[in-house]
Design a protein around this motif. Structure first.
Motif, PDB file in Angstrom:
ATOM      1  N   VAL A   1       0.872  -1.177   0.000  1.00  0.00           N
ATOM      2  CA  VAL A   1       0.000   0.000   0.000  1.00  0.00           C
ATOM      3  C   VAL A   1       0.912   1.230   0.000  1.00  0.00           C
ATOM      4  O   VAL A   1       1.651   1.462   0.953  1.00  0.00           O
ATOM      5  N   LEU A   2       0.852   2.006  -1.100  1.00  0.00           N
ATOM      6  CA  LEU A   2       1.731   3.161  -1.270  1.00  0.00           C
ATOM      7  C   LEU A   2       0.926   4.410  -1.596  1.00  0.00           C
ATOM      8  O   LEU A   2      -0.225   4.326  -2.016  1.00  0.00           O
ATOM      9  N   THR A   3       1.562   5.561  -1.418  1.00  0.00           N
ATOM     10  CA  THR A   3       0.956   6.823  -1.842  1.00  0.00           C
ATOM     11  C   THR A   3       1.490   7.170  -3.234  1.00  0.00           C
ATOM     12  O   THR A   3       2.382   6.488  -3.757  1.00  0.00           O
ATOM     13  N   GLY A   4       0.992   8.245  -3.824  1.00  0.00           N
ATOM     14  CA  GLY A   4       1.341   8.611  -5.193  1.00  0.00           C
ATOM     15  C   GLY A   4       2.817   8.857  -5.431  1.00  0.00           C
ATOM     16  O   GLY A   4       3.387   8.383  -6.406  1.00  0.00           O
ATOM     17  N   THR A   5       3.470   9.594  -4.538  1.00  0.00           N
ATOM     18  CA  THR A   5       4.879   9.897  -4.772  1.00  0.00           C
ATOM     19  C   THR A   5       5.773   8.704  -4.443  1.00  0.00           C
ATOM     20  O   THR A   5       6.880   8.619  -4.974  1.00  0.00           O
ATOM     21  N   GLU A   6       5.305   7.792  -3.603  1.00  0.00           N
ATOM     22  CA  GLU A   6       6.118   6.611  -3.279  1.00  0.00           C
ATOM     23  C   GLU A   6       6.280   5.706  -4.492  1.00  0.00           C
ATOM     24  O   GLU A   6       7.382   5.225  -4.775  1.00  0.00           O
ATOM     25  N   ILE A   7       5.207   5.466  -5.223  1.00  0.00           N
ATOM     26  CA  ILE A   7       5.291   4.595  -6.393  1.00  0.00           C
ATOM     27  C   ILE A   7       6.176   5.222  -7.463  1.00  0.00           C
ATOM     28  O   ILE A   7       6.916   4.530  -8.158  1.00  0.00           O
ATOM     29  N   LYS A   8       6.154   6.548  -7.570  1.00  0.00           N
ATOM     30  CA  LYS A   8       7.003   7.222  -8.549  1.00  0.00           C
ATOM     31  C   LYS A   8       8.479   7.067  -8.180  1.00  0.00           C
ATOM     32  O   LYS A   8       9.324   6.870  -9.051  1.00  0.00           O
ATOM     33  N   SER A   9       8.793   7.137  -6.892  1.00  0.00           N
ATOM     34  CA  SER A   9      10.171   6.946  -6.449  1.00  0.00           C
ATOM     35  C   SER A   9      10.632   5.509  -6.682  1.00  0.00           C
ATOM     36  O   SER A   9      11.773   5.276  -7.084  1.00  0.00           O
ATOM     37  N   ILE A  10       9.747   4.536  -6.440  1.00  0.00           N
ATOM     38  CA  ILE A  10      10.111   3.136  -6.668  1.00  0.00           C
ATOM     39  C   ILE A  10      10.352   2.897  -8.160  1.00  0.00           C
ATOM     40  O   ILE A  10      11.304   2.205  -8.536  1.00  0.00           O
ATOM     41  N   ARG A  11       9.509   3.464  -9.004  1.00  0.00           N
ATOM     42  CA  ARG A  11       9.698   3.289 -10.452  1.00  0.00           C
ATOM     43  C   ARG A  11      11.014   3.873 -10.928  1.00  0.00           C
ATOM     44  O   ARG A  11      11.584   3.416 -11.911  1.00  0.00           O
ATOM     45  N   SER A  12      11.515   4.899 -10.245  1.00  0.00           N
ATOM     46  CA  SER A  12      12.817   5.457 -10.613  1.00  0.00           C
ATOM     47  C   SER A  12      13.963   4.761  -9.871  1.00  0.00           C
ATOM     48  O   SER A  12      15.116   5.150 -10.022  1.00  0.00           O
ATOM     49  N   GLY A  13      13.645   3.717  -9.072  1.00  0.00           N
ATOM     50  CA  GLY A  13      14.672   2.910  -8.413  1.00  0.00           C
ATOM     51  C   GLY A  13      15.231   3.515  -7.145  1.00  0.00           C
ATOM     52  O   GLY A  13      16.307   3.137  -6.698  1.00  0.00           O
ATOM     53  N   LYS A  14      14.526   4.442  -6.523  1.00  0.00           N
ATOM     54  CA  LYS A  14      15.023   5.149  -5.340  1.00  0.00           C
ATOM     55  C   LYS A  14      14.475   4.544  -4.050  1.00  0.00           C
ATOM     56  O   LYS A  14      13.830   5.216  -3.251  1.00  0.00           O
ATOM     57  N   ALA A  15      14.723   3.258  -3.844  1.00  0.00           N
ATOM     58  CA  ALA A  15      14.272   2.589  -2.620  1.00  0.00           C
ATOM     59  C   ALA A  15      15.361   1.656  -2.126  1.00  0.00           C
ATOM     60  O   ALA A  15      16.235   1.240  -2.890  1.00  0.00           O
ATOM     61  N   SER A  16      15.298   1.321  -0.851  1.00  0.00           N
ATOM     62  CA  SER A  16      16.294   0.441  -0.249  1.00  0.00           C
ATOM     63  C   SER A  16      15.622  -0.520   0.731  1.00  0.00           C
ATOM     64  O   SER A  16      14.733  -0.127   1.483  1.00  0.00           O
ATOM     65  N   LEU A  17      16.069  -1.770   0.714  1.00  0.00           N
ATOM     66  CA  LEU A  17      15.542  -2.785   1.629  1.00  0.00           C
ATOM     67  C   LEU A  17      16.538  -3.138   2.728  1.00  0.00           C
ATOM     68  O   LEU A  17      16.352  -4.125   3.419  1.00  0.00           O
ATOM     69  N   ALA A  18      17.602  -2.361   2.882  1.00  0.00           N
ATOM     70  CA  ALA A  18      18.596  -2.641   3.913  1.00  0.00           C
ATOM     71  C   ALA A  18      17.958  -2.490   5.295  1.00  0.00           C
ATOM     72  O   ALA A  18      17.244  -1.527   5.562  1.00  0.00           O
ATOM     73  N   ASP A  19      18.181  -3.452   6.159  1.00  0.00           N
ATOM     74  CA  ASP A  19      17.683  -3.448   7.545  1.00  0.00           C
ATOM     75  C   ASP A  19      16.163  -3.376   7.635  1.00  0.00           C
ATOM     76  O   ASP A  19      15.612  -2.685   8.487  1.00  0.00           O
ATOM     77  N   THR A  20      15.462  -4.070   6.767  1.00  0.00           N
ATOM     78  CA  THR A  20      14.001  -4.101   6.825  1.00  0.00           C
ATOM     79  C   THR A  20      13.537  -5.441   7.389  1.00  0.00           C
ATOM     80  O   THR A  20      14.230  -6.441   7.287  1.00  0.00           O
ATOM     81  N   TYR A  21      12.369  -5.416   7.968  1.00  0.00           N
ATOM     82  CA  TYR A  21      11.743  -6.642   8.449  1.00  0.00           C
ATOM     83  C   TYR A  21      10.239  -6.437   8.463  1.00  0.00           C
ATOM     84  O   TYR A  21       9.748  -5.317   8.355  1.00  0.00           O
ATOM     85  N   CYS A  22       9.503  -7.531   8.578  1.00  0.00           N
ATOM     86  CA  CYS A  22       8.040  -7.472   8.602  1.00  0.00           C
ATOM     87  C   CYS A  22       7.542  -7.916   9.969  1.00  0.00           C
ATOM     88  O   CYS A  22       8.167  -8.740  10.628  1.00  0.00           O
ATOM     89  N   TYR A  23       6.402  -7.376  10.358  1.00  0.00           N
ATOM     90  CA  TYR A  23       5.766  -7.782  11.604  1.00  0.00           C
ATOM     91  C   TYR A  23       4.263  -7.825  11.401  1.00  0.00           C
ATOM     92  O   TYR A  23       3.732  -7.207  10.478  1.00  0.00           O
TER      93      TYR A  23
END
Length: 159
Positions: A36-58
């Motif tokens: 579930v993302l907002t409008g600017t988040e999906i645009k940043s992901i499409r341009s490759g500006k995301a990182s999964l370092a030190d992430t986890y799910c709960y």
């Protein structure tokens, strides 16, 4: 994972991987979830500006969330730009969430994001894995196998 899903991942232009996860954990089971993302988040992901370092799910109240995922603010965003490191909800079936919740109650198990990609319909998806932590000797073994494979590839190129 079926062949169709694997082909979609291969064709995807944007693939943000968590390279550290395969070194730190054994993958027991894998799932693909929507984000579930907002409008600017999906645009940043499409341009490759995301990182999964030190992430986890709960899991809280039958919902699964990802914590620590960094999506950089969109360059052309206005005052409505998103927060970079907020918790984001993942979309899975109730049955899958229940299965993950039961599995994480056992000691040593956790849920880790492994890949973020854009599917054929333009939606952001995340591959998550139920993981068991590696011991130090397992990590050394992984490094040794990686080094052996690299040497074998070098030898093949040389001849």
């Amino acid at each position: 994972m079926n062949k169709e899903a694997q082909e979609i991942r291969k064709k995807s232009v944007v693939q943000i991987r968590n390279k550290k996860a395969s070194f730190e954990y054994f993958f027991v089971d894998q799932y693909t979830a929507g984000i579930v993302l907002t409008g600017t988040e999906i645009k940043s992901i499409r341009s490759g500006k995301a990182s999964l370092a030190d992430t986890y799910c709960y899991i809280v109240n039958g919902e699964i969330w990802v914590r620590g995922m960094n999506i950089s603010p969109y360059f052309y965003g206005s005052f409505a730009n998103h927060e970079a490191k907020r918790d984001r909800k993942l979309l899975l079936n109730r049955r899958e969430i229940r299965r993950l919740e039961e599995a994480t109650k056992a000691p040593g198990f956790t849920i880790v994001p492994t890949l973020v990609f854009i599917d054929g319909n333009g939606r952001a998806k995340m591959d998550i894995a139920l993981c068991r932590g590696k011991k130090m000797y397992d990590k050394r073994q992984s490094l040794k196998e990686k080094e052996d494979k690299r040497e074998l590839d070098r030898a093949r190129k040389h001849y």
